[in-house]
Design an enzyme around this catalytic site. Structure first.
Site: not given
Ligand SMILES: [Zn+2]
Length: 376
Positions: A93, A267, A305, A307, A310, A336
């Site tokens: 930015d 974002d 999930c 990930c 999980c 996650h």
């Protein structure tokens, strides 16, 4: 791989788009969600882990990095990619938004903003020229124009005056950026929630000419309905053959609504920041793992999930490490949340490519309405 920056639009479904942004540091699949690495780190995550969640690009913050450790120091150490060990694309930015929200003793003039650091009170100046210089020192792949963003609600007069200043700064940013093959400069549309001002801003930017265009000045307290009202028309003022970036958004339902309205990039600190406070985002909605109802629950946060949080841990464990303030709590929940966000983006990309976005969005809302996985 390409040596130049470019954008290929692959498919549309209604106003929604999917495509690829080409950069010398790799491709960015759109719609894209960019995790925020404010101080040269996505907090609680190794860069390789961020990549494993599916992120193609990260965001870095000019304001934070110029103050600590300093843009010149990062340049001497080989640039931001090497410094933080992330070799893929980085968007930075301009510092404009954060200097207005974080710094003290700000003085805004036509030239730029003079301010004192929120860290040590040291005095600094940000202008279009200095912002371009800092983003070049960092080695950013996608550079943002230096702009000013008024807090909403504000009168049309205040919004118009601020927008026109930002458009003069956009021209100065363009001039200072120069010709840098392989690097992109994005203009930022302002104009608050007023259609005429948005159109005026877009025309001014397109006249100057940028590699991509951001919709700025939203997600600053106007609410989702007002944001979607603007997104119903604002992307239509921008060229179809350039990426469109909605800055600082958002919650999963904000993202889905923005993609439906023609946004390509977003974002937000939300998935990483809320992970550190025990908030998890799942396909069934938001789950507060600090809540005592999870303390004996052997089930994973989200059974579907894949990930690490999980696959390997129960809700009871996540609850325990949060309450005990163990560092692994931030690591697992950030992982996650970023995984969930990237899976949502992949779902959106696939649905647009296959012309079934409406059904995907209906399914998204229906699953959330069904609630959390419920009592044992
Ligand atoms: Zn998970």
């Amino acid at each position: 791989m390409t040596e130049r920056f470019g954008f290929t639009l692959k498919a549309t479904d209604g106003k929604a788009r999917t495509g690829v942004i080409h950069t010398p540091r790799g491709e960015i699949r759109t719609p894209a969600f960019m995790p925020v690495g404010t101080a040269a780190t996505v907090k609680a995550m190794l860069p390789g882990s961020v990549r494993e969640t599916g992120a193609d690009i990260l965001l870095g913050n000019t304001y934070h990095l110029m103050l600590r450790p300093g843009a010149e120091r990062i340049a001497r150490l080989g640039g931001l990619h090497r410094f933080m060990n992330w070799e893929r694309p980085i968007l930075t930015d301009s510092g404009g938004f954060q200097v207005m929200s974080l710094a003290s003793l700000r003085k805004l003039t036509e030239e730029g903003v003079r301010f004192s650091s929120h860290i040590d009170g040291s005095k600094h100046m940000l202008s279009p020229e200095r912002s371009m210089e800092i983003q070049k020192l960092l080695g950013s792949d996608i550079v943002m124009c230096f702009d000013e963003c008024p807090a909403l609600p504000a009168t049309d007069e205040v919004v118009a005056k601020s927008m026109r200043l930002s458009m003069r700064w956009a021209q100065r940013s363009r001039d200072a950026f120069g010709d840098r093959p392989g690097h992109a400069l994005f203009g930022i549309m302002q104009g608050g929630v007023t259609r005429d001002l948005r159109e005026e801003s877009a025309k001014a930017l397109v006249e100057i000419g940028f590699d991509g265009y951001a919709v700025g000045g939203l997600a600053v307290g106007e609410g989702q309905e007002a944001m979607f009202d603007v997104l119903d028309y604002a992307p239509g003022f921008l060229p179809e053959d350039k990426p469109r970036y909605l800055m600082g958004v958002g919650k999963p339902d904000d993202i889905v609504g923005a993609v439906e309205r023609g946004i390509d990039m977003m974002d937000c600190v939300l998935p990483s920041r809320s992970g550190r406070t025990g908030q998890a985002w799942t396909r069934r909605g938001q789950v507060n793992l600090r809540n005592a109802r999870h303390q004996d629950d052997p089930r994973p946060l989200d059974e579907d999930c894949t990930c690490p949080a999980c696959r390997g841990y129960s809700r009871a464990y996540l609850h325990h490490v949060l309450r005990a303030q163990e560092i692994i709590a931030s690591m697992l929940l950030t992982w996650h949340n970023l995984h969930y966000y990237q899976e949502l983006m992949q779902g959106l990309r696939d649905a647009i490519a296959e012309g079934r976005l409406a059904a995907f969005v209906a399914g998204f809302h229906a699953q959330r309405a069904g609630g959390d996985i419920g009592p044992l």
